[in-house]
Scaffold this motif. Structure first.
Motif, PDB file in Angstrom:
ATOM      1  N   SER A  25      13.291  39.680  39.807  1.00  0.00           N
ATOM      2  CA  SER A  25      12.645  38.824  40.498  1.00  0.00           C
ATOM      3  C   SER A  25      10.874  39.369  39.708  1.00  0.00           C
ATOM      4  O   SER A  25      10.040  38.458  39.977  1.00  0.00           O
ATOM      5  N   GLN A  34       8.188  38.168  38.010  1.00  0.00           N
ATOM      6  CA  GLN A  34       6.762  37.807  38.521  1.00  0.00           C
ATOM      7  C   GLN A  34       5.883  38.039  37.421  1.00  0.00           C
ATOM      8  O   GLN A  34       4.495  37.809  37.216  1.00  0.00           O
ATOM      9  N   ARG A  89       3.660  28.910  46.572  1.00  0.00           N
ATOM     10  CA  ARG A  89       3.589  30.075  44.952  1.00  0.00           C
ATOM     11  C   ARG A  89       3.344  31.480  45.246  1.00  0.00           C
ATOM     12  O   ARG A  89       4.501  32.427  45.594  1.00  0.00           O
ATOM     13  N   SER A 144       5.645  34.201  47.031  1.00  0.00           N
ATOM     14  CA  SER A 144       6.175  35.674  45.605  1.00  0.00           C
ATOM     15  C   SER A 144       4.902  36.913  46.641  1.00  0.00           C
ATOM     16  O   SER A 144       4.505  37.651  45.815  1.00  0.00           O
ATOM     17  N   ASN A 174       5.871  39.967  46.490  1.00  0.00           N
ATOM     18  CA  ASN A 174       5.798  40.677  45.619  1.00  0.00           C
ATOM     19  C   ASN A 174       4.837  41.371  44.999  1.00  0.00           C
ATOM     20  O   ASN A 174       4.770  41.993  44.293  1.00  0.00           O
TER      21      ASN A 174
END
Lengths: 221, 184
Positions: A142, A146, B56, B60, B63
């Motif tokens: 993932s 990304q 989003r 995310s 990350n």
């Protein structure tokens, strides 16, 4: 500096955003270049028309935005819990779409069974390089996905269309496809484009079959 | 109390503090909204995209790598989501855009002096609406956001020279449209 590069700096000159040295050089250039002088005059007129005044969003927009974002986050989780898992449409379906796209594409341009393409062994087949790309895709976690998303801003399909005189000839151009698929931006575009088609055109059984195939890959744990 | 940096807020959020995410939204919601609004030209669609962008981000953020600026990362997401929304919108509204272009041609009379501020705005919005996606994005970031080319190059992954050319041609296209509209 090339003349066209000087021309491209005219908007900055009008906006007063050139550095002092560049500004002086531009002023000097304008003293001798009638074309740029005319261009400057023309651009100044459009800057006069361009208005920065815009209709603000209706009240009380900014106060309600954050709660609505949280509601959408909660709804996303709720839907994920009830229906397809969130990763289905975020990762798996797009990846499956690429696979499907490649399959459909190379089915049409692959040689007849038993035929060996020039420079390739029969065991590799004509789509071997594409299969490698797919392996990369299926192995992406993932974070990597990304990163691909983060790097992709422009749509290479536009470039492709432009380079083909306005016609998107992707389906007939294997080399271009390979270039796109091995480029992270292009990869994302291919995913994005085909994801829409997939969501619209595949029925539940087809999605299930694709997911079944993907479940054997590293991508879906 | 000193204002926390974006990076501090990101770290707080990944450590479990949802309020840190809320602060990031409050800090950047207007910028994200106006990027979307200027690219899409419509409040409702800009609202939808703005929410989508922050959803989003929420999903995310864990990350996010701290070797890039949060602002740059957020702009990449905002521009991506806006361009994708634009792509879908163009597909859906192709026919209606053709219709509006025809109706505009019939309304194109009238000297510059007679146009009031609202009409100017409408005309410019229509001109921007017709820019190719890439030029529109560069124009919005440069003209409205006043983003330096070096910053834009990092976000969009393009050379500064290419972006300058994009911007110049965008201005020229707007100019051409406006002149046509004003019957010049």
């Amino acid at each position: 500096m090339k003349h066209k590069h000087i021309t491209y700096s005219l908007p900055e000159f009008i906006e007063g955003k050139l550095a002092a040295g560049e500004k002086a050089a531009m002023a000097e250039h304008l003293r001798t270049c009638d074309d740029c002088k005319a261009e400057l005059k023309s651009l100044e007129r459009i800057y006069g028309v361009l208005s920065r005044a815009e209709t603000p969003p209706p009240d009380p927009y900014w106060i309600t935005l954050l709660p609505r974002i949280h509601r959408r986050i909660a709804e996303g989780r709720h839907q994920s819990a009830r229906g397809w898992p969130g990763w289905v449409f975020r990762y798996a379906v797009p990846l499956a779409s690429v696979g499907l796209l490649l399959f459909l594409l190379f089915r049409n341009i692959s040689p007849e069974p038993g035929t060996v393409m020039q420079g390739q062994s029969s065991s590799n087949g004509s789509a071997s390089s594409v299969l490698d790309v797919r392996e990369v895709l299926l192995g992406a976690d993932s974070v990597e996905v990304q990163q691909i998303e983060d790097r992709s801003v422009f749509l290479p399909f536009e470039d492709l269309a432009e380079s083909n005189n306005g016609e998107n000839r992707l389906a007939g151009d294997k080399d271009v496809l390979k270039t796109i698929l091995t480029n992270s931006n292009g990869l994302y575009t291919a995913i994005e484009m085909d994801m829409e088609a997939t969501q619209e055109n595949l029925d539940d059984q087809e999605v299930t079959d694709i997911l079944s195939q993907l479940s054997r890959s590293k991508f879906i744990n | 109390m000193a204002l926390k940096s974006d990076l501090d807020l990101v770290e707080d959020f990944t450590g479990g503090e949802v309020e840190a995410f809320n602060e990031l939204v409050r800090r950047y919601q207007e910028r994200v909204y106006w990027i979307a609004r200027r690219i899409l030209g419509d409040h409702g669609e800009a609202d939808d995209v703005t929410q989508d962008v922050f959803v989003r981000v929420y999903e995310s953020l864990k990350n996010f790598r701290s070797d890039s600026r949060f602002y740059t990362w957020l702009y990449r997401i905002a521009t991506n989501v806006s361009l994708n929304a634009l792509k879908k919108k163009k597909t859906k509204l192709f026919a209606s855009l053709e219709d509006s272009a025809m109706s505009m041609e019939s309304e194109s009379d009238g000297p510059l002096a007679e146009l009031d501020r609202k009409e100017y705005r409408t005309m410019v919005e229509k001109a921007i609406e017709r820019l190719p996606a890439r030029q529109k994005l560069v124009f919005v970031l440069r003209y409205y956001e006043e983003m330096p080319y070096d910053e834009m190059a990092k976000i969009l992954g393009r050379s500064e020279g290419g972006l300058k050319a994009n911007y110049f041609h965008a201005v020229k296209k707007i100019q051409s449209f406006v002149q046509k509209e004003m019957g010049q």
